[in-house]
Design a protein around this motif. Structure first.
Motif, short mmCIF file in Angstrom:
data_model
loop_
_atom_site.label_atom_id
_atom_site.label_comp_id
_atom_site.label_asym_id
_atom_site.label_seq_id
_atom_site.Cartn_x
_atom_site.Cartn_y
_atom_site.Cartn_z
N MET A 1 0.85 -1.18 0.00
CA MET A 1 0.00 0.00 0.00
C MET A 1 0.89 1.24 0.00
N LEU A 2 0.51 2.19 -0.82
CA LEU A 2 1.28 3.42 -0.93
C LEU A 2 0.58 4.53 -0.16
N ASP A 3 1.37 5.33 0.56
CA ASP A 3 0.83 6.48 1.26
C ASP A 3 1.24 7.73 0.50
N PHE A 4 0.32 8.64 0.37
CA PHE A 4 0.61 9.89 -0.30
C PHE A 4 0.46 11.04 0.67
N LYS A 5 1.38 11.95 0.60
CA LYS A 5 1.31 13.15 1.42
C LYS A 5 1.02 14.31 0.48
N LEU A 6 -0.15 14.86 0.64
CA LEU A 6 -0.54 15.98 -0.20
C LEU A 6 -0.29 17.26 0.57
N LEU A 17 0.43 13.51 -12.11
CA LEU A 17 0.15 12.08 -12.21
C LEU A 17 -0.45 11.76 -13.58
N ASP A 18 -1.40 12.57 -14.02
CA ASP A 18 -2.03 12.35 -15.31
C ASP A 18 -1.00 12.42 -16.44
N GLN A 19 -0.13 13.42 -16.39
CA GLN A 19 0.91 13.55 -17.42
C GLN A 19 1.86 12.37 -17.39
N ALA A 20 2.25 11.94 -16.19
CA ALA A 20 3.16 10.80 -16.08
C ALA A 20 2.53 9.54 -16.64
N LEU A 21 1.25 9.33 -16.34
CA LEU A 21 0.57 8.14 -16.85
C LEU A 21 0.49 8.17 -18.37
N GLN A 22 0.18 9.33 -18.92
CA GLN A 22 0.08 9.44 -20.37
C GLN A 22 1.44 9.28 -21.04
N LYS A 151 0.33 -2.60 -15.02
CA LYS A 151 0.40 -2.73 -13.56
C LYS A 151 1.79 -2.37 -13.04
N GLU A 152 2.82 -2.89 -13.71
CA GLU A 152 4.19 -2.61 -13.29
C GLU A 152 4.49 -1.11 -13.38
N ARG A 153 4.17 -0.53 -14.52
CA ARG A 153 4.54 0.85 -14.78
C ARG A 153 3.75 1.83 -13.92
N VAL A 154 2.46 1.58 -13.71
CA VAL A 154 1.65 2.45 -12.84
C VAL A 154 2.19 2.39 -11.41
N ALA A 155 2.55 1.19 -10.96
CA ALA A 155 3.13 1.05 -9.62
C ALA A 155 4.42 1.86 -9.49
N GLU A 156 5.26 1.83 -10.54
CA GLU A 156 6.51 2.60 -10.51
C GLU A 156 6.22 4.10 -10.44
N VAL A 157 5.28 4.57 -11.25
CA VAL A 157 4.94 5.99 -11.26
C VAL A 157 4.37 6.40 -9.90
N LEU A 158 3.46 5.59 -9.35
CA LEU A 158 2.88 5.91 -8.05
C LEU A 158 3.93 5.88 -6.94
N ALA A 159 4.87 4.97 -7.02
CA ALA A 159 5.94 4.90 -6.01
C ALA A 159 6.78 6.17 -6.06
N ASP A 160 7.08 6.64 -7.26
CA ASP A 160 7.85 7.88 -7.39
C ASP A 160 7.07 9.05 -6.80
N LEU A 161 5.78 9.08 -7.05
CA LEU A 161 4.95 10.16 -6.52
C LEU A 161 4.86 10.07 -5.00
N ALA A 162 4.77 8.85 -4.47
CA ALA A 162 4.67 8.65 -3.03
C ALA A 162 5.93 9.09 -2.30
N LYS A 163 7.07 8.97 -2.96
CA LYS A 163 8.34 9.40 -2.35
C LYS A 163 8.44 10.91 -2.26
N GLY A 164 7.53 11.56 -2.94
CA GLY A 164 7.55 13.02 -2.91
C GLY A 164 8.48 13.61 -3.92
N GLY A 165 9.19 12.78 -4.62
CA GLY A 165 10.12 13.26 -5.62
C GLY A 165 9.44 13.40 -6.97
N PRO A 166 10.23 13.79 -7.93
CA PRO A 166 9.65 13.91 -9.28
C PRO A 166 9.32 12.52 -9.83
#
Length: 173
Positions: A1-6, A17-22, A151-166
């Motif tokens: 489970m990923l935690d996000f800090k907004l 997130l939308d741009q990264a997914l596209q 699934k793999e790629r979305v998880a990677e993008v979300l993990a990067d976002l969860a770290k707070g980094g680019p």
């Protein structure tokens, strides 16, 4: 489970997130599907077994099959890969794929067949070996490969976002 800090800019984070997914997921997913179709076309392409002839060698058609990303047909939300054979490397590919009328006499030399320059009185239809069209039968496997890569790629993008980094670029292919 990923935690996000907004931290404030929810709209900005969602836009990133939308741009990264596209930009990062769509091409990677399309490439996974293209690999399946490419492999199937190469498997189905017949290998010439006749005698050595000028400009024709065993495996020539199979080796000429390629896959290439098409930036001119792709958009932010749609990524296109072309899979075909190179007509300069295998100019006979369309004859194999679509069939053709044979107008010359062929002779058996041992266990091989050789074409002669002698003309037939009546042309004979040579049935097609639809290696490119039949590669489309791999659609269920291509879809499964694309779903797995998504699934793999979305998880990677979300993990990067969860770290707070680019959100980092990954190898799209």
């Amino acid at each position: 489970m990923l935690d996000f800090k907004l931290d404030g800019d929810l709209a900005g984070d969602l836009e990133r997130l939308d741009q990264a997914l596209q930009q990062q997921v769509a091409r990677s997913v399309a490439h996974a599907g293209a690999l399946v179709y490419y492999g199937e076309a190469r498997t189905l392409a017949p290998i010439y077994t006749g005698p050595a002839r000028k400009g024709i060698r065993p495996g020539q058609l199979r080796e000429s099959i390629y896959r290439a990303h098409s930036p001119e047909l792709s958009t932010d939300t749609l990524q296109v890969y072309n899979i075909s054979w190179n007509p300069k490397k295998a100019p006979h590919g369309h004859l194999v794929e679509n069939g053709h009328w044979r107008v010359n006499v062929i002779v058996r030399v041992g266990n091989r067949i050789a074409a002669t320059t002698e003309r037939l009185d009546t042309p004979v239809w040579v049935k097609p070996v639809a290696f490119m069209r039949r590669s489309g039968d791999a659609s269920p496997r291509a879809l499964a490969a694309m779903q797995a890569r998504a699934k793999e790629r979305v998880a990677e993008v979300l993990a990067d976002l969860a770290k707070g980094g680019p959100i980092t670029e990954a190898d799209n292919e």
